[in-house]
Motif scaffolding. Structure first.
Motif, PDB file in Angstrom:
ATOM      1  N   UNK A  92       0.832  -1.201   0.000  1.00  0.00           N
ATOM      2  CA  UNK A  92       0.000   0.000   0.000  1.00  0.00           C
ATOM      3  C   UNK A  92       0.869   1.254   0.000  1.00  0.00           C
ATOM      4  N   UNK A  93       1.759   1.340  -0.983  1.00  0.00           N
ATOM      5  CA  UNK A  93       2.659   2.476  -1.164  1.00  0.00           C
ATOM      6  C   UNK A  93       2.487   2.951  -2.600  1.00  0.00           C
ATOM      7  N   UNK A  94       2.467   4.241  -2.818  1.00  0.00           N
ATOM      8  CA  UNK A  94       2.257   4.788  -4.154  1.00  0.00           C
ATOM      9  C   UNK A  94       3.185   4.212  -5.203  1.00  0.00           C
ATOM     10  N   UNK A  95       2.634   3.986  -6.404  1.00  0.00           N
ATOM     11  CA  UNK A  95       3.402   3.468  -7.527  1.00  0.00           C
ATOM     12  C   UNK A  95       2.773   2.264  -8.190  1.00  0.00           C
ATOM     13  N   UNK A  96       1.672   1.772  -7.635  1.00  0.00           N
ATOM     14  CA  UNK A  96       0.942   0.672  -8.254  1.00  0.00           C
ATOM     15  C   UNK A  96      -0.384   1.166  -8.786  1.00  0.00           C
ATOM     16  N   UNK A  97      -0.713   0.795 -10.012  1.00  0.00           N
ATOM     17  CA  UNK A  97      -1.987   1.228 -10.602  1.00  0.00           C
ATOM     18  C   UNK A  97      -2.622   0.064 -11.360  1.00  0.00           C
ATOM     19  N   UNK A  98      -3.945  -0.046 -11.279  1.00  0.00           N
ATOM     20  CA  UNK A  98      -4.618  -1.066 -12.076  1.00  0.00           C
ATOM     21  C   UNK A  98      -4.661  -0.635 -13.534  1.00  0.00           C
ATOM     22  N   UNK A  99      -4.702  -1.595 -14.424  1.00  0.00           N
ATOM     23  CA  UNK A  99      -4.780  -1.331 -15.860  1.00  0.00           C
ATOM     24  C   UNK A  99      -6.168  -1.721 -16.347  1.00  0.00           C
ATOM     25  N   UNK A 100      -6.848  -0.773 -16.955  1.00  0.00           N
ATOM     26  CA  UNK A 100      -8.209  -1.015 -17.425  1.00  0.00           C
ATOM     27  C   UNK A 100      -8.309  -0.905 -18.934  1.00  0.00           C
ATOM     28  N   UNK A 101      -9.114  -1.788 -19.507  1.00  0.00           N
ATOM     29  CA  UNK A 101      -9.549  -1.701 -20.896  1.00  0.00           C
ATOM     30  C   UNK A 101     -11.045  -1.438 -20.803  1.00  0.00           C
ATOM     31  N   UNK A 102     -11.430  -0.160 -20.912  1.00  0.00           N
ATOM     32  CA  UNK A 102     -12.812   0.217 -20.642  1.00  0.00           C
ATOM     33  C   UNK A 102     -13.074   0.039 -19.155  1.00  0.00           C
ATOM     34  N   UNK A 103     -14.076  -0.771 -18.826  1.00  0.00           N
ATOM     35  CA  UNK A 103     -14.422  -1.030 -17.433  1.00  0.00           C
ATOM     36  C   UNK A 103     -13.808  -2.320 -16.906  1.00  0.00           C
ATOM     37  N   UNK A 104     -13.010  -3.004 -17.713  1.00  0.00           N
ATOM     38  CA  UNK A 104     -12.456  -4.297 -17.348  1.00  0.00           C
ATOM     39  C   UNK A 104     -10.995  -4.153 -16.928  1.00  0.00           C
ATOM     40  N   UNK A 105     -10.682  -4.635 -15.733  1.00  0.00           N
ATOM     41  CA  UNK A 105      -9.289  -4.633 -15.286  1.00  0.00           C
ATOM     42  C   UNK A 105      -8.548  -5.732 -16.038  1.00  0.00           C
ATOM     43  N   UNK A 106      -7.447  -5.349 -16.714  1.00  0.00           N
ATOM     44  CA  UNK A 106      -6.662  -6.310 -17.496  1.00  0.00           C
ATOM     45  C   UNK A 106      -5.284  -6.555 -16.880  1.00  0.00           C
ATOM     46  N   UNK A 107      -4.995  -5.882 -15.762  1.00  0.00           N
ATOM     47  CA  UNK A 107      -3.708  -6.094 -15.127  1.00  0.00           C
ATOM     48  C   UNK A 107      -3.358  -5.005 -14.138  1.00  0.00           C
ATOM     49  N   UNK A 108      -2.092  -5.013 -13.732  1.00  0.00           N
ATOM     50  CA  UNK A 108      -1.577  -4.021 -12.799  1.00  0.00           C
ATOM     51  C   UNK A 108      -0.181  -3.599 -13.210  1.00  0.00           C
ATOM     52  N   UNK A 109       0.158  -2.361 -12.921  1.00  0.00           N
ATOM     53  CA  UNK A 109       1.478  -1.802 -13.182  1.00  0.00           C
ATOM     54  C   UNK A 109       2.089  -1.419 -11.844  1.00  0.00           C
ATOM     55  N   UNK A 110       3.322  -1.846 -11.585  1.00  0.00           N
ATOM     56  CA  UNK A 110       4.023  -1.485 -10.367  1.00  0.00           C
ATOM     57  C   UNK A 110       5.338  -0.815 -10.687  1.00  0.00           C
ATOM     58  N   UNK A 111       5.569   0.328 -10.064  1.00  0.00           N
ATOM     59  CA  UNK A 111       6.778   1.116 -10.290  1.00  0.00           C
ATOM     60  C   UNK A 111       7.447   1.347  -8.940  1.00  0.00           C
ATOM     61  N   UNK A 112       8.753   1.076  -8.850  1.00  0.00           N
ATOM     62  CA  UNK A 112       9.477   1.273  -7.599  1.00  0.00           C
ATOM     63  C   UNK A 112      10.920   1.663  -7.891  1.00  0.00           C
ATOM     64  N   UNK A 113      11.412   2.597  -7.113  1.00  0.00           N
ATOM     65  CA  UNK A 113      12.797   3.024  -7.271  1.00  0.00           C
ATOM     66  C   UNK A 113      13.007   4.464  -6.864  1.00  0.00           C
ATOM     67  N   UNK A 114      11.974   5.272  -6.990  1.00  0.00           N
ATOM     68  CA  UNK A 114      12.048   6.669  -6.570  1.00  0.00           C
ATOM     69  C   UNK A 114      11.290   6.833  -5.262  1.00  0.00           C
ATOM     70  N   UNK A 115      10.930   8.061  -4.959  1.00  0.00           N
ATOM     71  CA  UNK A 115      10.027   8.286  -3.835  1.00  0.00           C
ATOM     72  C   UNK A 115       8.651   7.779  -4.248  1.00  0.00           C
TER      73      UNK A 115
END
Length: 136
Positions: A92-115
């Motif tokens: 639960x730390x900023x940098x993760x976002x769900x990926x949507x195609x319209x209203x359907x979640x198709x995955x997640x993106x996670x970014x880590x390395x900065x603040x």
């Protein structure tokens, strides 16, 4: 079940890498499918090794809850759901976002390395550049 393609996942990773480099930090980036399974991953040279695991867990968390991880941070502050924060993969730390195609979640993106804010900014910019919706 709809899912993100490998090509789209790699394009997101490249967009995150570009944004992080422009902001001056190394980054680990993970993309999962809607079930939280890793589709693509990259860790820039010199990025702390812990960032790799954190990026994967941010993507997993975002796909699982269909929420940006910075939003989930505020949710787990509620004593009624605070025990979720002890789940081994929940990030639960900023940098993760769900990926949507319209209203359907198709995955997640996670970014880590900065603040946390740098990770959020890089994720949002990458989503925008690749035509994904950008969460608040």
């Amino acid at each position: 079940m709809s899912t993100i393609s490998r090509a789209a996942a790699v394009a997101l990773i490249e967009a995150v890498r570009h944004e992080a480099a422009a902001a001056g930090f190394g980054v680990a980036t993970a993309v999962t499918d809607a079930g939280g399974h890793l589709v693509a991953f990259e860790r820039a040279d010199g990025t702390p090794f812990l960032a790799a695991e954190v990026a994967v867990d941010k993507a997993w968390t975002a796909a699982s809850f269909r929420l940006a991880t910075h939003t989930l941070n505020a949710i787990v502050a509620d004593p009624q759901v605070a025990p979720l924060a002890h789940h081994p993969r929940l990030m639960a730390v900023g940098g993760g976002v769900p990926l949507f195609d319209g209203d359907v979640c198709v995955g997640g993106l996670g970014v880590s390395g900065g603040t946390a804010q740098q990770d959020v900014d890089a994720a949002r910019a990458a989503l925008k550049s690749q035509g994904f919706s950008v969460p608040d």
